[in-house]
Motif scaffolding. Structure first.
Motif, PDB file in Angstrom:
ATOM      1  N   GLN A 242      59.630  83.840  40.687  1.00  0.00           N
ATOM      2  CA  GLN A 242      59.641  85.299  40.524  1.00  0.00           C
ATOM      3  C   GLN A 242      58.566  85.939  41.395  1.00  0.00           C
ATOM      4  OE1 GLN A 242      59.152  85.608  36.282  1.00  0.00           O
ATOM      5  NE2 GLN A 242      61.357  85.584  35.900  1.00  0.00           N
ATOM      6  N   VAL A 243      57.410  85.319  41.469  1.00  0.00           N
ATOM      7  CA  VAL A 243      56.333  85.844  42.313  1.00  0.00           C
ATOM      8  C   VAL A 243      56.751  85.801  43.774  1.00  0.00           C
ATOM      9  CG1 VAL A 243      53.975  85.411  43.121  1.00  0.00           C
ATOM     10  CG2 VAL A 243      54.491  85.320  40.672  1.00  0.00           C
ATOM     11  N   HIS A 244      57.333  84.693  44.205  1.00  0.00           N
ATOM     12  CA  HIS A 244      57.816  84.580  45.586  1.00  0.00           C
ATOM     13  C   HIS A 244      58.825  85.687  45.892  1.00  0.00           C
ATOM     14  CE1 HIS A 244      56.433  80.729  47.459  1.00  0.00           C
ATOM     15  NE2 HIS A 244      56.038  80.531  46.220  1.00  0.00           N
ATOM     16  N   GLY A 245      59.794  85.858  45.005  1.00  0.00           N
ATOM     17  CA  GLY A 245      60.808  86.887  45.218  1.00  0.00           C
ATOM     18  C   GLY A 245      60.211  88.279  45.286  1.00  0.00           C
ATOM     19  N   CYS A 246      59.275  88.571  44.398  1.00  0.00           N
ATOM     20  CA  CYS A 246      58.646  89.901  44.390  1.00  0.00           C
ATOM     21  C   CYS A 246      57.824  90.152  45.648  1.00  0.00           C
ATOM     22  CB  CYS A 246      57.769  90.059  43.156  1.00  0.00           C
ATOM     23  SG  CYS A 246      58.719  90.271  41.637  1.00  0.00           S
ATOM     24  N   MET A 247      57.151  89.127  46.148  1.00  0.00           N
ATOM     25  CA  MET A 247      56.359  89.310  47.367  1.00  0.00           C
ATOM     26  C   MET A 247      57.255  89.655  48.555  1.00  0.00           C
ATOM     27  SD  MET A 247      53.263  86.507  47.215  1.00  0.00           S
ATOM     28  CE  MET A 247      54.349  85.111  47.365  1.00  0.00           C
ATOM     29  N   TYR A 248      58.359  88.962  48.693  1.00  0.00           N
ATOM     30  CA  TYR A 248      59.249  89.233  49.819  1.00  0.00           C
ATOM     31  C   TYR A 248      60.039  90.523  49.619  1.00  0.00           C
ATOM     32  CZ  TYR A 248      57.999  85.191  52.473  1.00  0.00           C
ATOM     33  OH  TYR A 248      57.285  84.302  53.251  1.00  0.00           O
ATOM     34  N   LEU A 249      60.341  90.866  48.374  1.00  0.00           N
ATOM     35  CA  LEU A 249      60.966  92.157  48.095  1.00  0.00           C
ATOM     36  C   LEU A 249      60.020  93.276  48.564  1.00  0.00           C
ATOM     37  CD1 LEU A 249      62.835  93.286  44.957  1.00  0.00           C
ATOM     38  CD2 LEU A 249      60.952  94.664  45.771  1.00  0.00           C
ATOM     39  N   GLY A 250      58.759  93.171  48.192  1.00  0.00           N
ATOM     40  CA  GLY A 250      57.781  94.178  48.600  1.00  0.00           C
ATOM     41  C   GLY A 250      57.587  94.233  50.101  1.00  0.00           C
ATOM     42  N   LEU A 251      57.546  93.077  50.739  1.00  0.00           N
ATOM     43  CA  LEU A 251      57.377  93.012  52.195  1.00  0.00           C
ATOM     44  C   LEU A 251      58.504  93.752  52.916  1.00  0.00           C
ATOM     45  CD1 LEU A 251      55.951  91.699  54.718  1.00  0.00           C
ATOM     46  CD2 LEU A 251      57.587  89.824  54.426  1.00  0.00           C
ATOM     47  N   VAL A 252      59.738  93.484  52.531  1.00  0.00           N
ATOM     48  CA  VAL A 252      60.878  94.113  53.196  1.00  0.00           C
ATOM     49  C   VAL A 252      60.991  95.587  52.811  1.00  0.00           C
ATOM     50  CG1 VAL A 252      63.400  94.073  53.411  1.00  0.00           C
ATOM     51  CG2 VAL A 252      62.103  91.950  53.524  1.00  0.00           C
ATOM     52  N   TRP A 253      60.680  95.926  51.564  1.00  0.00           N
ATOM     53  CA  TRP A 253      60.741  97.333  51.141  1.00  0.00           C
ATOM     54  C   TRP A 253      59.750  98.167  51.945  1.00  0.00           C
ATOM     55  CZ3 TRP A 253      57.869 100.325  47.129  1.00  0.00           C
ATOM     56  CH2 TRP A 253      58.532 101.502  46.776  1.00  0.00           C
ATOM     57  N   ILE A 254      58.544  97.658  52.133  1.00  0.00           N
ATOM     58  CA  ILE A 254      57.549  98.375  52.936  1.00  0.00           C
ATOM     59  C   ILE A 254      57.997  98.429  54.390  1.00  0.00           C
ATOM     60  CG2 ILE A 254      55.193  98.215  53.844  1.00  0.00           C
ATOM     61  CD1 ILE A 254      54.393  97.294  51.002  1.00  0.00           C
ATOM     62  N   GLY A 255      58.629  97.364  54.877  1.00  0.00           N
ATOM     63  CA  GLY A 255      59.191  97.390  56.230  1.00  0.00           C
ATOM     64  C   GLY A 255      60.243  98.480  56.384  1.00  0.00           C
ATOM     65  N   CYS A 256      61.027  98.709  55.344  1.00  0.00           N
ATOM     66  CA  CYS A 256      62.028  99.786  55.362  1.00  0.00           C
ATOM     67  C   CYS A 256      61.355 101.151  55.495  1.00  0.00           C
ATOM     68  CB  CYS A 256      62.895  99.749  54.103  1.00  0.00           C
ATOM     69  SG  CYS A 256      64.083  98.402  54.056  1.00  0.00           S
ATOM     70  N   PHE A 257      60.227 101.341  54.832  1.00  0.00           N
ATOM     71  CA  PHE A 257      59.473 102.592  54.970  1.00  0.00           C
ATOM     72  C   PHE A 257      59.088 102.813  56.422  1.00  0.00           C
ATOM     73  CE2 PHE A 257      58.804 102.684  50.400  1.00  0.00           C
ATOM     74  CZ  PHE A 257      58.706 104.040  50.139  1.00  0.00           C
TER      75      PHE A 257
END
Length: 105
Positions: A16-31
């Protein structure tokens, strides 16, 4: 807080931590993509593929190191799922957030 006793539970938590880290990474990349030039398919594909390749590279390097770390394909899968979910979240939320901020200013 009580430590997690079951290794299966700690594995789930770790994924879950791994998934959340990459979710955040790509979400910020979208910004950043939206801020500079709005969304285009090639840029979004490059973003999510770059995150997935990075996650795979990290797992391969962990397997090659002799520092007590090992490669784990389930971590890679969690990273990849997080990146894809981050893309879905980013594409659907970032334009709305930018519009909302413009209204406030």
């Amino acid at each position: 807080s009580t430590p997690i006793k079951s290794s299966a539970a700690s594995d789930v938590y770790k994924r879950q931590v791994h998934g959340c880290m990459y979710l955040g990474l790509v979400w910020i990349g979208c910004f950043d993509i939206y801020r500079v030039s709005k969304f285009t398919a090639p840029k979004l594909i490059l973003l999510v593929c770059g995150a997935i390749v990075w996650g795979g590279l990290m797992e391969l390097l962990q397997g090659a190191m002799s520092m007590g770390r090992s490669a784990d394909w389930y971590d890679f899968l969690a990273n990849s799922c997080g990146a894809i979910l981050g893309l879905i979240l980013g594409v659907n939320s970032v334009p709305y957030l930018f519009r909302k901020c413009k209204k406030l200013s």
